[in-house]
Design a protein around this motif. Sequence first.
Motif, short mmCIF file in Angstrom:
data_model
loop_
_atom_site.label_atom_id
_atom_site.label_comp_id
_atom_site.label_asym_id
_atom_site.label_seq_id
_atom_site.Cartn_x
_atom_site.Cartn_y
_atom_site.Cartn_z
N LEU A 11 0.83 -1.21 0.00
CA LEU A 11 0.00 0.00 0.00
C LEU A 11 0.86 1.26 0.00
O LEU A 11 0.56 2.23 -0.71
N VAL A 12 1.94 1.24 0.77
CA VAL A 12 2.84 2.40 0.81
C VAL A 12 3.49 2.61 -0.56
O VAL A 12 3.50 3.73 -1.08
N SER A 60 4.74 -2.07 -8.78
CA SER A 60 5.45 -3.00 -7.89
C SER A 60 4.71 -3.16 -6.56
O SER A 60 4.70 -4.25 -5.98
N GLY A 61 4.08 -2.09 -6.07
CA GLY A 61 3.27 -2.20 -4.86
C GLY A 61 2.06 -3.09 -5.07
O GLY A 61 1.71 -3.91 -4.20
N VAL A 67 0.19 -10.45 -5.75
CA VAL A 67 0.89 -11.68 -6.15
C VAL A 67 1.66 -12.27 -4.98
O VAL A 67 1.51 -13.46 -4.66
N VAL A 68 2.48 -11.48 -4.33
CA VAL A 68 3.34 -12.00 -3.27
C VAL A 68 2.52 -12.39 -2.04
O VAL A 68 2.74 -13.45 -1.45
N THR A 69 1.57 -11.55 -1.66
CA THR A 69 0.76 -11.85 -0.48
C THR A 69 0.00 -13.17 -0.62
O THR A 69 0.05 -14.00 0.30
N LEU A 92 11.71 -9.26 3.50
CA LEU A 92 12.71 -8.33 2.98
C LEU A 92 12.95 -8.54 1.48
O LEU A 92 13.17 -7.58 0.74
N PHE A 93 12.86 -9.76 1.01
CA PHE A 93 13.12 -10.05 -0.39
C PHE A 93 12.11 -9.41 -1.34
O PHE A 93 12.51 -8.77 -2.31
N PRO A 94 10.79 -9.52 -1.09
CA PRO A 94 9.87 -8.81 -1.97
C PRO A 94 10.02 -7.29 -1.88
O PRO A 94 9.85 -6.59 -2.88
N VAL A 95 10.35 -6.79 -0.70
CA VAL A 95 10.53 -5.35 -0.55
C VAL A 95 11.76 -4.88 -1.33
O VAL A 95 11.71 -3.86 -2.02
#
Length: 122
Positions: A11-12, A60-61, A67-69, A92-95
Amino acid sequence: MIILFIVGLGLVFSGIGAWMWKKPPRRINRLAGYRSPRSMKSQAAWDFAQVYSGRLMCISGLVMMLVVTPLFWFSGYNFDTLNPALIVLLPLFPVLAATIIPIYFTERKLKSLFDNEGNPKK
């Protein structure tokens, strides 16, 4: 907890990306916006970089959230049993990916559209 963290960061990223995409900083500055040496060479490069990187950040957010969640959610793994260090390191990897990928593509696009002085290529 990991899922909430990734959704929150998604979201950020989407919010900041949408802001930069729709209402980018107008003047070159060192406080807000996409600030790289290449983007700060000229006003034209700055204007392009703000919109382009904002769009990529927004995307990307959304990818992090959509996708990642679900990958974490539907993995079936009980994340409560993880070592606390892994609970911090795993999201940390998806971020990092959501941060590095827009930078990479924005710099690549800036290099293809602008010369070393920040003037548009012909």
